[in-house]
Enzyme design. Structure first.
Site, PDB file in Angstrom:
ATOM      1  N   SER A 120       0.817  -1.157   0.144  1.00  0.00           N
ATOM      2  CA  SER A 120      -0.024   0.167  -0.158  1.00  0.00           C
ATOM      3  C   SER A 120       0.768   1.155   0.060  1.00  0.00           C
ATOM      4  CB  SER A 120      -0.875  -0.036   1.349  1.00  0.00           C
ATOM      5  OG  SER A 120      -1.694   1.292   1.311  1.00  0.00           O
ATOM      6  N   LYS A 146      -1.323  -0.879  -4.286  1.00  0.00           N
ATOM      7  CA  LYS A 146      -2.415  -0.418  -4.252  1.00  0.00           C
ATOM      8  C   LYS A 146      -1.899   1.328  -4.042  1.00  0.00           C
ATOM      9  CE  LYS A 146      -4.818   0.014   0.475  1.00  0.00           C
ATOM     10  NZ  LYS A 146      -5.802  -0.679   1.227  1.00  0.00           N
ATOM     11  N   LYS A 148      -3.021   5.212  -2.511  1.00  0.00           N
ATOM     12  CA  LYS A 148      -4.070   5.809  -1.868  1.00  0.00           C
ATOM     13  C   LYS A 148      -4.649   6.851  -2.864  1.00  0.00           C
ATOM     14  CE  LYS A 148      -4.459   3.907   2.157  1.00  0.00           C
ATOM     15  NZ  LYS A 148      -5.500   3.163   2.831  1.00  0.00           N
ATOM     16  N   ASP A 173      -7.329   2.788  -3.231  1.00  0.00           N
ATOM     17  CA  ASP A 173      -7.983   3.115  -1.968  1.00  0.00           C
ATOM     18  C   ASP A 173      -8.280   4.499  -1.605  1.00  0.00           C
ATOM     19  OD1 ASP A 173      -9.190   2.804   0.446  1.00  0.00           O
ATOM     20  OD2 ASP A 173      -7.382   1.738   1.338  1.00  0.00           O
ATOM     21  N   GLU A 198     -11.111   0.716  -3.543  1.00  0.00           N
ATOM     22  CA  GLU A 198     -11.442   0.340  -2.073  1.00  0.00           C
ATOM     23  C   GLU A 198     -12.163   1.395  -1.501  1.00  0.00           C
ATOM     24  OE1 GLU A 198      -8.086  -1.106  -0.121  1.00  0.00           O
ATOM     25  OE2 GLU A 198      -8.988  -1.066   1.768  1.00  0.00           O
ATOM     26  N   ASP A 223     -14.058  -1.641   2.829  1.00  0.00           N
ATOM     27  CA  ASP A 223     -12.988  -1.814   3.728  1.00  0.00           C
ATOM     28  C   ASP A 223     -13.825  -1.192   5.097  1.00  0.00           C
ATOM     29  OD1 ASP A 223     -11.357  -1.458   5.662  1.00  0.00           O
ATOM     30  OD2 ASP A 223      -9.883  -0.336   4.521  1.00  0.00           O
ATOM     31  N   LYS A 247     -10.326  -7.075   7.990  1.00  0.00           N
ATOM     32  CA  LYS A 247      -9.385  -6.842   8.982  1.00  0.00           C
ATOM     33  C   LYS A 247     -10.070  -7.029  10.280  1.00  0.00           C
ATOM     34  CE  LYS A 247      -7.979  -2.204   6.785  1.00  0.00           C
ATOM     35  NZ  LYS A 247      -7.884  -0.825   6.685  1.00  0.00           N
ATOM     36  N   GLY A 275      -4.788  -4.177   5.912  1.00  0.00           N
ATOM     37  CA  GLY A 275      -3.430  -3.861   7.088  1.00  0.00           C
ATOM     38  C   GLY A 275      -3.772  -2.830   8.052  1.00  0.00           C
TER      39      GLY A 275
HETATM   40  O1  SMG Z   1      -0.710  -2.033   6.963  1.00  0.00           O
HETATM   41  O2  SMG Z   1       0.473  -1.795   5.006  1.00  0.00           O
HETATM   42  C1  SMG Z   1      -0.299  -1.398   5.920  1.00  0.00           C
HETATM   43  C2  SMG Z   1      -1.218  -0.339   5.528  1.00  0.00           C
HETATM   44  C3  SMG Z   1      -2.441  -0.704   4.411  1.00  0.00           C
HETATM   45  O3  SMG Z   1      -3.460   0.942   3.289  1.00  0.00           O
HETATM   46  C4  SMG Z   1      -3.411   0.283   4.261  1.00  0.00           C
HETATM   47  N1  SMG Z   1      -4.363   0.582   5.334  1.00  0.00           N
HETATM   48  O4  SMG Z   1      -7.592   1.883   4.643  1.00  0.00           O
HETATM   49  O5  SMG Z   1      -6.787  -0.049   3.881  1.00  0.00           O
HETATM   50  C5  SMG Z   1      -6.624   1.204   4.645  1.00  0.00           C
HETATM   51  C6  SMG Z   1      -5.231   1.347   5.249  1.00  0.00           C
HETATM   52  C7  SMG Z   1      -5.739   2.017   6.719  1.00  0.00           C
HETATM   53  C8  SMG Z   1      -4.580   2.237   7.564  1.00  0.00           C
HETATM   54  S1  SMG Z   1      -4.253   3.942   7.737  1.00  0.00           S
HETATM   55  C9  SMG Z   1      -4.498   4.048   9.387  1.00  0.00           C
HETATM   56 MG    MG Z   2      -8.507   0.604   3.099  1.00  0.00          MG
END
Ligand code: SMG
Ligand code: MG
Length: 354
Positions: A120, A146, A148, A173, A198, A223, A247, A275
């Site tokens: 990510s 992925k 953001k 995402d 996402e 998510d 999760k 994650g």
């Molecule tokens: O753990 O590699 C990781 C992060 C993965 O992008 C990730 N998580 O929305 O999926 C999600 C984000 C939330 C974490 S931000 C607190």
């Molecule tokens: Mg997410």
């Protein structure tokens, strides 16, 4: 850690609650994925600390559970607080697995010896920075990338990656940064052959996602909205998503995650493991859960070194050049905690007894 930016903000470090549960002559560990702020979800570290100490611990301490599946129902009097509950429930799973000298994956029903790892990439300061990050992670072997996105950092970012990196497995995402009024803008992503988008809309929405899924070709993955088995049932019934991110912190632990996994499998919906920037302890839990059969897509389970150098476990989580992570085979979560590092990083402790 290097900074990680989502549509709701940028983080530079990580503070979390580690739950250690004693019983049957062994110790189980669980990591709470709440954060210092209530931006990803409404839970926070301070709130989770109070809820665990004053309300959850008294419901489990001194009690006998025949199976860790009994823990989440035992916490039902407390509404919500899934991240706090998950930390306790997952510690109970680790404890149960250690007491049986079995790897956690076996208790959870997992069968894969290794899991596929994705990465990510947060929002960057420039497209050049993003290209550099994609290069690094692609070369490291991750099975999908992925990125953001948020308004102002979406179509151009994806277009750049497709132009420079070709057909690599790619998804985005949004962490709830858009509304249904953005449907035609989001439809502009359809031409990039993304694996999924996402959580484009509100964190607690299902209905608008169903409407959006009818307007765009890219599969929607939920998510934040999938906070319970019931929410997953509603999302599937309404056609709000074609893929689900699991999760355990968001769902209240491993048992509820397995129920969502099974529900999705019954409806032909693939799942993958999300994650929450966990340390190696939480990450180890995730690896075991991701060994279940319907986790058919690479998860956000990356190497320790992406975030924590050194990690609280030794050795850290490693990702092979083919993007795979081995499921530990030792008892429980099967990783070795470096307690000196944990102690050095500890801000506050609290001992609760039956
Ligand atoms: O753990 O590699 C990781 C992060 C993965 O992008 C990730 N998580 O929305 O999926 C999600 C984000 C939330 C974490 S931000 C607190
Ligand atoms: Mg997410």
């Amino acid at each position: 850690m290097a900074f990680f930016e989502t549509s709701f903000g940028r983080v530079f470090d990580k503070t979390f609650i580690l739950v250690s549960l004693d019983g049957e002559g062994v110790q189980g560990l669980g990591e709470c994925v709440a954060d210092v702020n209530p931006y990803y979800s409404s839970e926070t570290n301070v709130g989770a600390w109070q809820v665990i100490r004053d309300f959850l611990a008294p419901l489990v301490l001194g009690r006998t559970f025949a199976d860790p599946r009994e823990v989440f129902p035992a916490l039902a009097r407390v509404r919500g607080h899934h991240m706090a509950k998950a930390a306790v429930e997952m510690a109970a799973w680790d404890l149960a697995a250690r007491a049986r000298s079995a790897p956690l994956s076996r208790l959870l029903g997992g069968s894969r010896p290794e899991i596929a790892s994705g990465v990510s990439i947060g929002i960057q300061d420039s497209l050049e920075d993003l290209a550099a990050k994609v290069t690094t992670e692609r070369d490291a072997g991750y099975r999908r990338i992925k990125i953001k996105i948020k308004p102002g950092w979406d179509v151009a970012a994806v277009e750049m990656i497709r132009a420079r990196f070709g057909g690599i497995p790619l998804m985005v995402d949004a962490n709830a940064a858009y509304t249904l009024a953005d449907a035609s803008h989001l439809a502009a992503l359809d031409r990039f052959d993304l694996l999924m988008i996402e959580q484009p809309l509100e964190y607690d929405d299902v209905r608008d996602h169903a409407a959006l899924q009818r307007l765009i070709g890219t599969p929607i993955c939920l998510d934040e909205s999938i906070h319970s088995v019931r929410a997953a049932e509603e999302a599937i019934a309404l056609g709000a998503c074609r893929i689900v991110n699991i999760k355990p912190g968001r769902l209240g632990g491993h048992a509820e995650s397995i129920r969502v996994h099974d529900l999705c499998a019954a409806h032909g919906i693939p799942v993958w493991h999300g994650g929450m920037l966990e340390s190696g302890i939480g990450r180890a839990h995730n690896i075991h859960l991701a060994s279940l059969p319907n986790f058919t897509l690479p998860g956000d389970i990356a190497a320790s070194r992406r975030y924590f150098v050194p990690d609280l476990i030794e050795p850290g989580i490693e990702v092979s050049h083919s993007g795979m992570v081995t499921v530990p085979t030792g008892p429980g979560i099967g990783v070795t905690v470096d307690w000196d590092r944990v102690k050095a990083a500890t801000i506050e402790t609290c001992d609760v007894r039956a």
